[in-house]
Design an enzyme around this catalytic site. Structure first.
Site, PDB file in Angstrom:
ATOM      1  N   ASP A 174       0.634  -1.320   0.007  1.00 39.78           N
ATOM      2  CA  ASP A 174      -0.002   0.042  -0.027  1.00 39.78           C
ATOM      3  C   ASP A 174       0.663   1.163  -0.062  1.00 39.78           C
ATOM      4  O   ASP A 174       2.012   1.445   0.489  1.00 39.78           O
ATOM      5  CB  ASP A 174      -0.835   0.057   1.456  1.00 39.78           C
ATOM      6  CG  ASP A 174      -2.250   0.544   1.143  1.00 39.78           C
ATOM      7  OD1 ASP A 174      -2.076   1.550   0.056  1.00 39.78           O
ATOM      8  OD2 ASP A 174      -3.034   0.344   1.878  1.00 39.78           O
TER       9      ASP A 174
ATOM     10  N   ASP B 213     -10.714   1.801  -2.599  1.00 39.73           N
ATOM     11  CA  ASP B 213     -11.366   1.666  -1.501  1.00 39.73           C
ATOM     12  C   ASP B 213     -12.606   1.644  -1.267  1.00 39.73           C
ATOM     13  O   ASP B 213     -13.301   1.367  -0.256  1.00 39.73           O
ATOM     14  CB  ASP B 213     -10.676   2.672  -0.352  1.00 39.73           C
ATOM     15  CG  ASP B 213      -9.310   2.351   0.174  1.00 39.73           C
ATOM     16  OD1 ASP B 213      -8.697   1.327  -0.135  1.00 39.73           O
ATOM     17  OD2 ASP B 213      -8.720   3.191   0.801  1.00 39.73           O
TER      18      ASP B 213
HETATM   19  C1  GLA Z   1      -5.625   1.344   2.648  1.00 39.09           C
HETATM   20  C2  GLA Z   1      -6.005   0.513   1.659  1.00 39.09           C
HETATM   21  C3  GLA Z   1      -7.166  -0.344   2.345  1.00 39.09           C
HETATM   22  C4  GLA Z   1      -6.550  -0.673   3.539  1.00 39.09           C
HETATM   23  C5  GLA Z   1      -6.134   0.531   4.421  1.00 39.09           C
HETATM   24  C6  GLA Z   1      -5.537   0.042   5.460  1.00 39.09           C
HETATM   25  O1  GLA Z   1      -6.682   2.720   2.679  1.00 39.09           O
HETATM   26  O2  GLA Z   1      -6.598   1.063   0.481  1.00 39.09           O
HETATM   27  O3  GLA Z   1      -7.586  -1.413   1.466  1.00 39.09           O
HETATM   28  O4  GLA Z   1      -5.481  -1.590   3.110  1.00 39.09           O
HETATM   29  O5  GLA Z   1      -5.079   1.087   3.934  1.00 39.09           O
HETATM   30  O6  GLA Z   1      -5.160   0.994   6.442  1.00 39.09           O
END
Ligand code: GLA
Length: 777
Positions: free
Chosen positions: A480, A547
């Site tokens: 990420d 997300d």
């Molecule tokens: C980001 C990612 C999510 C998740 C969160 C965890 O927002 O896009 O899918 O993994 O971080 O903190």
């Protein structure tokens, strides 16, 4: 194939041709990009200038028609009469001028045709032995600066890539303020439309069309990543081009940093497109003897509408960009704990989540954020990755072994590019974080970025992440990156090079970690789709598309991304309803149908489903797994909207799936038609609507139409029925030819409020349906 005759070059793919020539003055003139034309027609395709226009600047006194502003180029300069947007802005040293000169004028010197692509030293490139490359060597007319224009032809996917390399062959530095990967001037035969894919966090990849009118339109990334604001992939199309018909051109960039694409319609109607690293906050001093490589641009053309372009892009990405053991391989059904747990879990909770997911068909369990010390919210912990033993008393190894014992593989989230100030790493190396000396840094999600320009930081990440990945059988990684870049500075590069050097550092780290571990399925993520680009796909086989897991939003997001990227590259999960970001209540079937067109996973606790829904989920998963190749790697087509319903089709080997999503529900819906183009015309197909269950609870008051007694909404009986039963919805079966299906088959009625029987298609707000088509032997 690449041919050269009589100063004309022709690059051909299976269905397209790209022609350019060297003019008597040595400039490289664009002649054609589109359908096949013979090499011998090249010269006739040149933009014509029989007489100079008023206020033209003539290039040379020997010609009174050769005006650089009037012709179509493969590359253009500054200061010699072409006043359009230039692909290179350089300050070239000049003995007579203390601060150098802006003028540049590159002319042809020689060329070389090579088998295969030409890899870069500093950036990833597409690959494939069957490719062919031509390098055009140009030189600046009056100064020792050289330019290479590099074209690579991927014939079977109808893609041509382009990039430029600038070399300083002099003795003083050359300053680059802008250097595009490519440019070309089209001589359009019709009005053009420019399409971009724009958005925001949780609203990625919305398609926007605008007429190409006089002036310049720029599609740019400026946040340090390719960005969810504007994807680097863009389209140009002729008027009336649709998903299925019309002439169109697609462009993308193998790059994950700040990008720039400009489309300019000039005063005489030529349309210039160029793409490359964004010139914003970019300045690169090219030392004597040094070359600067630009990222690889990707171009394709189709006369079969946008679906034709998408087919080229999908095949190109699957065949020539994605690497590792998972290339072309069906992706496992995964269960990610994030939306079920966020930061709050213990090993026991994860295991029971995993057990339920396993029962519902999951093959891989992914532990998302929150597993290391100091990470109980998003304010601390990034940088260290010391396992939190309170949450995971048996460590990662223990959890991984237990997950494996359940018959699932194990995957892990991490965010190695970032650091929280509240971490041991930051306390030990505050200078490793990106910040400007003498200024308080700005934060994104409470965190700073690590300076990937610093070789010591890169070595640390490679070593630390490598150690974790080798500590137990980790089969999958979600990498990420959750903030935009600010306070850009590294002591290891000049200021204007920071954004680019960061991305080069990132590619270095990813290559060193993942190329030696090709067995790992790598999903990259940047707050969802903030870095959904071809550069990342050189390392990760899939990208978390957003997300936003709301199924209806996902129709828009995945639909938008599908213009440029294959479905196998899109992480797509089933989540809870009502949805946590939109509060939309979407049926389980719709959540399944949307996620099925991608690398499907669960992002919820399956225990929150009713018994009846769990039964349906199991059936759905079995169906998905039986036809996963078609969903992930089939020939995908968007068929647009009819009666408020959006249709997607994927054609596989002897079978196809068609999903229809009701985005706009209207009373007394007109007749719906299922059209599936692209099947074998003579083939006979058995078409079956996949019946799905409709929740009884919300419809309780309507049951009076079918039940002899009136039942109370929310009452015990209805709640019990709702847990264990669902109303079966619209059976439909036909056998007919591919040609008839290509024309369209009328479907049974939707529910219109006048009664219920087993043939009625029950959709309701945000409902969907799935048809399975099997070719008969
Ligand atoms: C980001 C990612 C999510 C998740 C969160 C965890 O927002 O896009 O899918 O993994 O971080 O903190």
């Amino acid at each position: 194939m690449i041919e050269f005759h009589d100063n004309v070059f022709r690059l051909t793919t299976d269905h397209t041709a790209y022609l350019f020539r060297v003019t008597p003055f040595g400039h490289v003139e664009h002649l054609h990009y589109g359908g096949p034309v013979p090499l011998s027609d090249g010269a006739a395709l040149a933009a014509k200038t029989a007489i100079a226009r008023g206020s033209s600047v003539m290039y040379d006194e020997s010609s009174d028609t050769y005006c650089l502003d009037d012709l179509a180029w493969e590359w253009s300069g500054v200061g010699k009469g072409d006043f359009r947007n230039p692909p290179a802005e350089l300050t070239i040293p000049n003995r007579a001028l203390p601060d150098g000169a802006f003028t540049n004028d590159f002319v042809y010197v020689s060329h070389e045709i090579l088998a295969g692509p030409l890899p870069m030293e500093t950036l990833p490139t597409a690959y494939g032995d069957e490719a062919e490359t031509v390098i055009l060597r140009l030189k600046e007319k009056a100064t020792p600066v050289a330019l290479e224009l590099i074209y690579t032809v991927y014939a079977h996917t109808d893609v041509i890539t382009r990039r430029a390399v600038l070399r300083n062959e002099g003795e003083a530095p050359v300053v680059i303020d802008k250097l595009m990967s490519y440019m070309l001037d089209m001589v359009p035969a019709a009005e053009l439309t420019f399409t971009t894919f724009d958005g925001a966090w949780i609203r990625e990849a919305r398609r926007h069309d605008r007429p190409v009118a006089s002036g310049i339109y720029v599609n740019e990334g400026s946040t340090g990543a390719s960005g969810h604001r504007h994807n680097p992939g863009v389209l140009l199309s002729e008027e009336h081009c649709s998903e299925e018909q019309g002439r169109c051109w697609g462009f993308n960039l193998l790059y994950s940093g700040n990008h720039y694409t400009a489309v300019e319609k000039s005063e005489n109607g030529l349309v210039r497109i160029m793409s490359g690293i964004s010139p914003r906050c970019f300045r690169y001093t090219l030392a004597p003897g040094v070359g600067f490589e630009t990222p690889e641009g990707v171009m394709t053309y189709s006369d079969g509408g946008f679906n034709g372009l998408s087919a080229h892009f999908h095949d190109f990405v699957n065949g020539h960009v994605i690497r590792g053991d998972w290339k072309g391989k069906e992706r496992p059904v995964l269960c990610n704990d994030w939306e079920a747990c966020f930061f709050s879990f213990r090993e026991r909770k994860l295991l029971s989540l995993a057990k339920r997911a396993k029962k519902a068909g999951a093959e891989l369990f992914v532990l998302d954020d929150g597993w290391f010390v100091g990470r109980n919210d998003d304010k601390g912990g990034l940088g260290d990755y010391t396992v939190d033993r309170k949450k995971l008393p048996h460590g990662l190894e223990g959890l991984c072994a237990r997950i494996n014992k359940l018959g699932m593989s194990f995957g892990l989230w991490m965010e190695p590019e970032s650091v929280n100030e509240n971490s041991d790493l930051y306390r030990a190396h505050p200078d490793w974080a990106v910040k400007l000396p003498g200024r308080k840094p700005s934060y994104g999600r409470n965190q700073l970025l690590l300076d990937l320009v610093n070789p010591a930081v890169r070595d640390y990440i490679v070593e630390n992440v490598g150690r974790i990945l080798d500590s137990c059988p980790i089969a999958y990684v979600k990498w990420d990156m959750n903030r935009h870049m600010s306070d850009m500075y590294s002591p290891f590069c000049e200021n204007g090079a920071f954004f680019h050097e960061y991305i080069k550092g990132l590619y270095d780290v990813l290559g060193r970690i993942f190329y030696p571990r090709p067995h790992i399925l790598f999903e990259s993520c940047s707050s969802g789709g903030n870095r959904f680009d071809l550069g990342m796909l050189c390392f990760s086989q899939q990208i978390w598309a957003s997300d936003d897991t709301d199924a209806i939003e996902r129709v828009k997001i995945q639909g938008g991304l599908s213009y440029l990227y294959p479905l196998s590259a899109m992480g797509a999960h089933i989540s809870e309803a009502p949805h946590q970001q939109t509060l939309r209540d979407t049926p389980l079937s719709t959540r399944f149908h949307t996620a099925a067109f991608g690398a499907l996973g669960w992002e919820m606790d399956i225990g929150t489903l009713t018994f009846a829904e769990r039964k349906e989920a199991k059936k759905d998963m079995d169906f998905y797994k039986a036809h996963r190749r078609t969903f992930q790697f089939g020939r995908f087509r968007r068929l647009g909207r009819q009666n408020g319903m959006e249709t997607w089709v994927a054609l596989g080997e002897g079978e196809a799936v068609a999903a229809r999503f009701l985005l706009d529900n209207e009373a007394a819906a007109p007749a719906d038609v299922l059209r599936v183009p692209g099947l074998a015309p003579q083939g006979r197909y058995r078409v079956e609507r996949q019946t799905k269950g409709v929740r009884v609870g919300p419809l309780a008051s309507l049951l009076k139409h079918v039940a002899p007694v009136s039942l109370k909404k929310g009452g015990f009986i209805i709640r019990t029925i709702d847990k264990f039963f669902m109303l079966p919805d619209g059976e439909e079966k036909y056998t007919l030819t591919g040609s008839a299906l290509g024309e369209g088959v009328p479907l049974n009625n939707r529910f219109v409020g006048t009664g219920y029987n087993k043939d009625i298609r029950m959709l309701g707000d945000f409902g969907s349906e799935l048809y399975y088509l099997k070719e008969e032997a």
